[in-house]
Design a protein around this motif. Structure first.
Motif, PDB file in Angstrom:
ATOM      1  N   PHE A   1       0.827  -1.195   0.000  1.00 36.41           N
ATOM      2  CA  PHE A   1       0.000   0.000   0.000  1.00 36.41           C
ATOM      3  C   PHE A   1       0.872   1.259   0.000  1.00 36.41           C
ATOM      4  N   GLY A   2       0.229   2.395  -0.223  1.00 37.52           N
ATOM      5  CA  GLY A   2       0.955   3.661  -0.232  1.00 37.52           C
ATOM      6  C   GLY A   2       1.903   3.741  -1.416  1.00 37.52           C
ATOM      7  N   ASP A   3       3.111   4.253  -1.171  1.00 39.23           N
ATOM      8  CA  ASP A   3       4.091   4.424  -2.245  1.00 39.23           C
ATOM      9  C   ASP A   3       4.524   3.082  -2.834  1.00 39.23           C
ATOM     10  N   ARG A   4       4.479   2.007  -2.010  1.00 47.05           N
ATOM     11  CA  ARG A   4       4.928   0.710  -2.517  1.00 47.05           C
ATOM     12  C   ARG A   4       4.033   0.200  -3.646  1.00 47.05           C
ATOM     13  N   SER A   5       2.781   0.613  -3.667  1.00 46.22           N
ATOM     14  CA  SER A   5       1.882   0.138  -4.724  1.00 46.22           C
ATOM     15  C   SER A   5       2.318   0.646  -6.097  1.00 46.22           C
ATOM     16  N   ASP A   6       3.017   1.798  -6.132  1.00 48.05           N
ATOM     17  CA  ASP A   6       3.486   2.333  -7.412  1.00 48.05           C
ATOM     18  C   ASP A   6       4.726   1.610  -7.908  1.00 48.05           C
ATOM     19  N   ARG A   7       5.421   0.863  -7.001  1.00 53.12           N
ATOM     20  CA  ARG A   7       6.660   0.203  -7.399  1.00 53.12           C
ATOM     21  C   ARG A   7       6.486  -1.295  -7.640  1.00 53.12           C
ATOM     22  N   ASP A   8       5.385  -1.837  -7.195  1.00 51.88           N
ATOM     23  CA  ASP A   8       5.168  -3.280  -7.395  1.00 51.88           C
ATOM     24  C   ASP A   8       4.749  -3.522  -8.845  1.00 51.88           C
ATOM     25  N   HIS A   9       5.486  -4.392  -9.560  1.00 48.17           N
ATOM     26  CA  HIS A   9       5.232  -4.546 -11.000  1.00 48.17           C
ATOM     27  C   HIS A   9       3.891  -5.218 -11.274  1.00 48.17           C
ATOM     28  N   ASN A  10       3.403  -6.079 -10.350  1.00 52.91           N
ATOM     29  CA  ASN A  10       2.099  -6.712 -10.572  1.00 52.91           C
ATOM     30  C   ASN A  10       0.983  -5.686 -10.456  1.00 52.91           C
ATOM     31  N   LEU A  11       1.048  -4.834  -9.430  1.00 48.24           N
ATOM     32  CA  LEU A  11       0.030  -3.795  -9.278  1.00 48.24           C
ATOM     33  C   LEU A  11       0.116  -2.792 -10.428  1.00 48.24           C
ATOM     34  N   GLN A  12       1.336  -2.511 -10.908  1.00 46.37           N
ATOM     35  CA  GLN A  12       1.496  -1.613 -12.051  1.00 46.37           C
ATOM     36  C   GLN A  12       0.868  -2.230 -13.306  1.00 46.37           C
ATOM     37  N   PHE A  13       1.023  -3.563 -13.458  1.00 44.58           N
ATOM     38  CA  PHE A  13       0.427  -4.252 -14.603  1.00 44.58           C
ATOM     39  C   PHE A  13      -1.091  -4.090 -14.590  1.00 44.58           C
ATOM     40  N   VAL A  14      -1.710  -4.336 -13.434  1.00 44.46           N
ATOM     41  CA  VAL A  14      -3.167  -4.201 -13.335  1.00 44.46           C
ATOM     42  C   VAL A  14      -3.587  -2.761 -13.583  1.00 44.46           C
ATOM     43  N   ARG A  15      -2.838  -1.809 -13.009  1.00 43.43           N
ATOM     44  CA  ARG A  15      -3.170  -0.388 -13.165  1.00 43.43           C
ATOM     45  C   ARG A  15      -3.153   0.006 -14.638  1.00 43.43           C
ATOM     46  N   ASP A  16      -2.138  -0.456 -15.387  1.00 40.06           N
ATOM     47  CA  ASP A  16      -2.045  -0.117 -16.807  1.00 40.06           C
ATOM     48  C   ASP A  16      -3.238  -0.669 -17.578  1.00 40.06           C
ATOM     49  N   TRP A  17      -3.668  -1.885 -17.235  1.00 45.41           N
ATOM     50  CA  TRP A  17      -4.817  -2.460 -17.954  1.00 45.41           C
ATOM     51  C   TRP A  17      -6.115  -1.745 -17.634  1.00 45.41           C
ATOM     52  N   LEU A  18      -6.144  -1.000 -16.536  1.00 45.39           N
ATOM     53  CA  LEU A  18      -7.374  -0.291 -16.180  1.00 45.39           C
ATOM     54  C   LEU A  18      -7.417   1.126 -16.751  1.00 45.39           C
ATOM     55  N   ILE A  19      -6.245   1.784 -16.886  1.00 43.24           N
ATOM     56  CA  ILE A  19      -6.288   3.211 -17.259  1.00 43.24           C
ATOM     57  C   ILE A  19      -5.375   3.593 -18.413  1.00 43.24           C
TER      58      ILE A  19
END
Length: 583
Positions: A232-250
């Motif tokens: 959570f927090g700043d770490r969510s921007d650095r985790d590549h799995n969360l970044q992958f999901v974020r890219d597919w959403l926006i």
């Protein structure tokens, strides 16, 4: 997502069975400024390179072969490369793994790539040699995504494999590497799965984070703290799995129809009404491919608690696309000013026309009424726009209120978790203090008992040694008495001399045993009284210091201060050999 691990393990097992396996990563070939010519050629050369790395180099120069067949279309060259080169030079089964196929979705020429693969498959019906060739396509895509031209037959071959989350039983081997004591292991691992829902990457990553923070005891609040720090927090921007999901959403490159995707996801996240899955819905298929939602029964749900916390209501609102009113709002003052000027100019024009053209008053009156009607319509439109804006602001205010309520509830949950953690830590500290006191008491009792056992052991050892000494002493006394008795038995016989010698030995050994000394003296005295000289052993040039008689009484050996050892015949007294010097 686990697909790459599955691919490499499958390829390894196929190699062990004698099947040639080639792994091609399309992301290595690239898509920036790619043309159909260099992209297809790059795939062919990549296959050649992989075979060389495996020690199965082709005799054909692929680059030269590709250029030589340039009059053919790219698709023809690609299919003939498999037919005329790979299947001719390689023996046995051949499996080509093509990874990251989703990187091709934005290229305008890759429909032919998948059509060529389908053609190689369907040609099996005409030539059995093609049965040796198989393809494995790996990536985040559905078969419907591979061939985008609706005028062509869809990619309708092969078998689709969906990777699912771990079950509790499948994930349990990870628990052994946590470094958690057995009493807490089950509870901690259940809490891990509460957060990850069995997601392969998130589960393994969270287990790694916990293993890096060893402690004596774990509870649910401790696991929650690790989750917050890791994802959570700043770490969510650095985790590549969360970044992958974020890219597919926006990300516009990966997310066509961002408004519809976020709107559907918001309804799934809210869970006020079940959102049913639909195989024909591109938006819902896109959400499933992103990994953020999963199908449960016939409805869609957020895949796990970590995704639900990261991609929450606030995140949705912050990434919500602008409406036409949001885009128009900054220009409202300018539009209003222009409208006011238009109204004033219209009024002046109407007044001038009224003064100048009185004859056309009726017509001008009609024009005026028309203008008034237009103005009223414009005003009504403005009112409608304002009403829409107010409704939007009201919805945003409602969402903000819900968000703040959710934040408040989250804060209350975290405070409660903190209180529970503090109470549990106090309880654990008290248990630790009690355990320490018990251990100290047991240690002191054990030490006292050990000292007592040591004292008893020493006393027992001393008694044993005393008993041994007594037994040995009694054995010596018994032996000496037995020897004294033998002396008395030997003296009246022809073995008187051995009897005298035995009497001397008994007397010599009895000095340390006063209890038998008198008996030894008596036997020696008796021997001296009854013994007669039989032989005189002459030859030593100095004192005789030691004498020994053989067991059968026939030989005597003597040692003297002259440094010689002599061997005698006991009956005649004659020497049996030359003196042995140097002793």
């Amino acid at each position: 997502m686990g697909k790459s691990s599955l691919m490499f393990e499958t390829a390894r097992r196929l190699q062990q069975r004698g099947t040639t396996s080639i792994i091609i990563d399309l992301s290595d070939i690239g898509v920036t400024d790619a043309t159909a010519e260099n992209w297809y050629r790059g795939v062919a050369i990549e296959i050649e390179t992989k075979l060389e790395e495996q020690g199965q180099a082709l005799t054909t120069d692929v680059y030269e072969w590709w250029e030589t067949h340039s009059p053919l279309t790219i698709t023809q060259r690609f299919t003939r490369f498999f037919r005329d080169v790979l299947l001719q030079e390689l023996e046995g089964q051949l499996v080509v793994f093509i990874d990251e196929i989703d990187t091709t979705l934005n290229l305008g020429f890759t429909d032919d790539f998948f059509i060529a693969i389908r053609a190689l498959y369907t040609t099996r019906a005409q030539s059995t040699s093609y049965e040796r060739l198989s393809f494995v396509l790996i990536g985040v895509a559905t078969p419907a995504n591979l061939i985008l031209d609706t005028r062509r037959t869809p990619f309708n071959i092969g078998h689709r494999v969906d990777l699912t989350d771990f079950t509790a039983a499948e994930a349990w081997p990870l628990a052994t590497g946590l470094g958690v004591n057995e009493a807490d292991q089950s509870k901690v691992f259940d809490r891990i799965l509460d957060w990850t829902g069995g997601h392969p990457y998130l589960t393994q990553q969270l287990c790694i984070e916990l293993s890096r923070q060893p402690r004596d005891h774990w509870n649910s609040a401790d696991v929650d703290g690790v989750v917050h720090r890791a994802f959570f927090g700043d770490r969510s921007d650095r985790d590549h799995n969360l970044q992958f999901v974020r890219d597919w959403l926006i990300d516009p490159k990966k997310c066509p129809g961002r408004y519809q995707v976020l709107a559907t996801y918001r309804e799934i996240w809210r869970a006020r009404q079940p959102v049913m899955d639909e195989d024909q819905s591109l938006i819902k298929a896109h959400l499933k491919l992103s990994g953020v939602v999963k199908r449960v029964g016939s409805r869609l749900e957020v895949r796990n608690s970590i995704y639900r916390e990261v991609f929450d209501r606030r995140w949705i609102r912050n990434h919500w696309p602008e409406t036409w009113w949001d885009q128009l709002k900054p220009a409202v003052p300018v539009i209003a000013a222009v409208g006011a000027v238009a109204v004033v100019m219209g009024g002046l024009a109407w007044f001038a026309n009224g003064q100048r053209l009185e004859a056309l008053a009726a017509r001008e009156d009609a024009d005026t009424q028309a203008k008034l009607a237009e103005e009223r319509a414009e005003e009504a439109e403005n009112q409608r726009s304002l009403a829409e804006a107010a409704a939007t602001e009201a919805r945003e205010a409602e969402e903000l209120a819900e968000e703040r309520l959710e934040d408040s509830r989250r804060a209350e949950r975290q405070a409660e978790l903190a209180r529970q953690a503090e109470a549990e830590q106090r309880q654990q500290a008290e248990l630790a203090r009690q355990a320490e006191a018990d251990q100290r008491q047991r240690a002191e009792a054990g030490e006292s008992e050990a000292q007592e056992q040591t004292r008893i052991a020493i006393a027992e050892q001393q008694r044993a040694e005393e008993q041994t000494d007594i037994a040995q002493k009694q054995a010596r006394i018994a032996q000496l008495r037995e020897q004294a008795a033998r002396v008395l038995n030997l003296l009246p016989t022809a073995s008187a001399v051995p009897g005298v010698i035995l009497a001397i030995d008994t007397m010599d050994r009895s000095w340390s045993e006063p209890a038998v000394n008198t008996t030894a003296q008596a036997s020696l005295l008796k021997a001296m009284q009854v013994s007669q000289e039989v032989n005189r052993l002459q030859g030593h040039e100095s004192d005789v210091e030691s004498v020994a008689i053989s067991a059968d009484g026939t030989r005597i050996v003597s040692g003297g201060a002259d440094g010689t050892v002599r061997l005698w015949d006991a009956n005649s007294g004659a020497p049996l050999s030359e003196p042995i010097q140097g002793h």
